[in-house]
Design an enzyme around this catalytic site. Sequence first.
Site: not given
Ligand code: P61
Length: 468
Positions: A77, A129-130, A220, A263, A387, A454
């Site tokens: 833990y 970013f969303t 980021d 990623k 997007r 979305f």
């Molecule tokens: C993606 F439709 N991305 O691109 P988490 N920063 C950035 C990202 O690309 C990102 C996160 C932070 C995704 C998954 C996803 O609107 C959406 O590990 C540049 O996903 O929590 C994630 O990181 C967040 C898809 C997220 C989406 C939000 O496919």
Amino acid sequence: MGQQLGRRSWAEPWKIKMVEPIHMISREERQKAIEKAGFNTFLLRSEEVYIDLLTDSGTSAMSDRQWAGIMLGDESYAGSRNFYHLEEAVQSYYGYKYVVPTHQGRGAEHLISQAVIKPGMFVPGNMYFTTTRLHQELAGGTFVDVIIDDAHEPSNTHPFKGNIDLDKLQALIDKVGADRIAYVSLAGTVNMAGGQPVSMANLRALRELCDKHGIRIYLDATRMVENCFFIQEREDGYADYSIAGILKEFCSNTDGAWMSSKKDHLVNIGGWLAVNQEDVFDLARNMVIIYEGLHTYGGMAGRDMEALAIGIAESVNDEHVRSRVEQVRYLGQLLIDWGVPLMCPVGGHAVFLDAKQMYPHIPQNKFPAQTLAVELYLDSGVRSMERGIVSAGRDPDTGDHRYPALELTRLAIPRRVYTQAHMDVVAESVKAVFDNRESSLGLKMVREPQYLRFFQARFERIQPDVDG
Ligand code: P61
């Protein structure tokens, strides 16, 4: 790719050791599946998909070394040895002092936003970013887009479309005062702009401006190694640098970073926040135990942290990054050669189709990019993501749709997963949909969740006699 460009080809720096069967269901089955999913590709089941380009997040293939790391999981833990491997990897490759693990990127976004944004503050950044913007808003901040104008134009081929427009930033500082700017939210290979990079020169100039006003820069770093590849390829003086060297230099001009390790780091789950300020670290390390888990696991299993630590080292391998970005470009180049409109130059992680240009007859409030994702799925079982206006959501003050300049459909390529033949199949399907573009009429939204709509929104097809 080599043949397209009149030069010798390269190949991926790996061979395949294990395979996962995939299968294309029939057109009638796809029709039923997309209707059941409310014409939203997020609501399809994965077995209804043939080639899955919904996202490159958590969908990459781990290496044999990473799988071996899974067996070395220390599931204590507190104080797991895997956490210390992860901490060392972040410190040594990114150069930040303090590391807080989180379950994925948005966990880290939550911590940094709550730690440094006070209600009424502004957060300028290179395109929203969303999840990032939502966490900034939930902490009481207002996001302000200060990316260069070129980023909003799909056919503009500026080599660093992710750059910050320093005049826009200066204007914001003049208007609200530096003490009301929480920090600059800087993203590498800007996702919503089509995976477009930021140059080192732009970062240096930004650093200078921010130092003058005592403003911090948080990065980021989610797809930062791809950004480093573009610097190596396009920016004067960096051709002989390694990706690892560029990454270290880039991060040294920032005050900290949040990371979705799903990623660049080639793992299925994981993330972190890393900063250089002890006070921000103390607060984030205290908060992580409320929302994620103890500060030595942050929502990850020990085995996940081990695979992640190994993935960090693999992610900066020059051959790996080149083959990853060049595969994306291979797909993009096929489509460009066939006249399909897309975001130029082709970015680091995905090809973004320009739905606005493809469907000039569909107004933005009838969701052209969502429509394109549906048509592509129906044609071949290829899954992509909207997007555009759906992703942009509603303005929190007026409640109206936000109308982004970019209306794109993203084909995101998982790392080390698909072959060139898969890319050919995808390109041919996009071309078939493009050739048939006049028959698409758009969609209407019939269910709209409050947050990040979305992901779970539902749509119906526009019926010309009923909907006009
Ligand atoms: C993606 F439709 N991305 O691109 P988490 N920063 C950035 C990202 O690309 C990102 C996160 C932070 C995704 C998954 C996803 O609107 C959406 O590990 C540049 O996903 O929590 C994630 O990181 C967040 C898809 C997220 C989406 C939000 O496919």
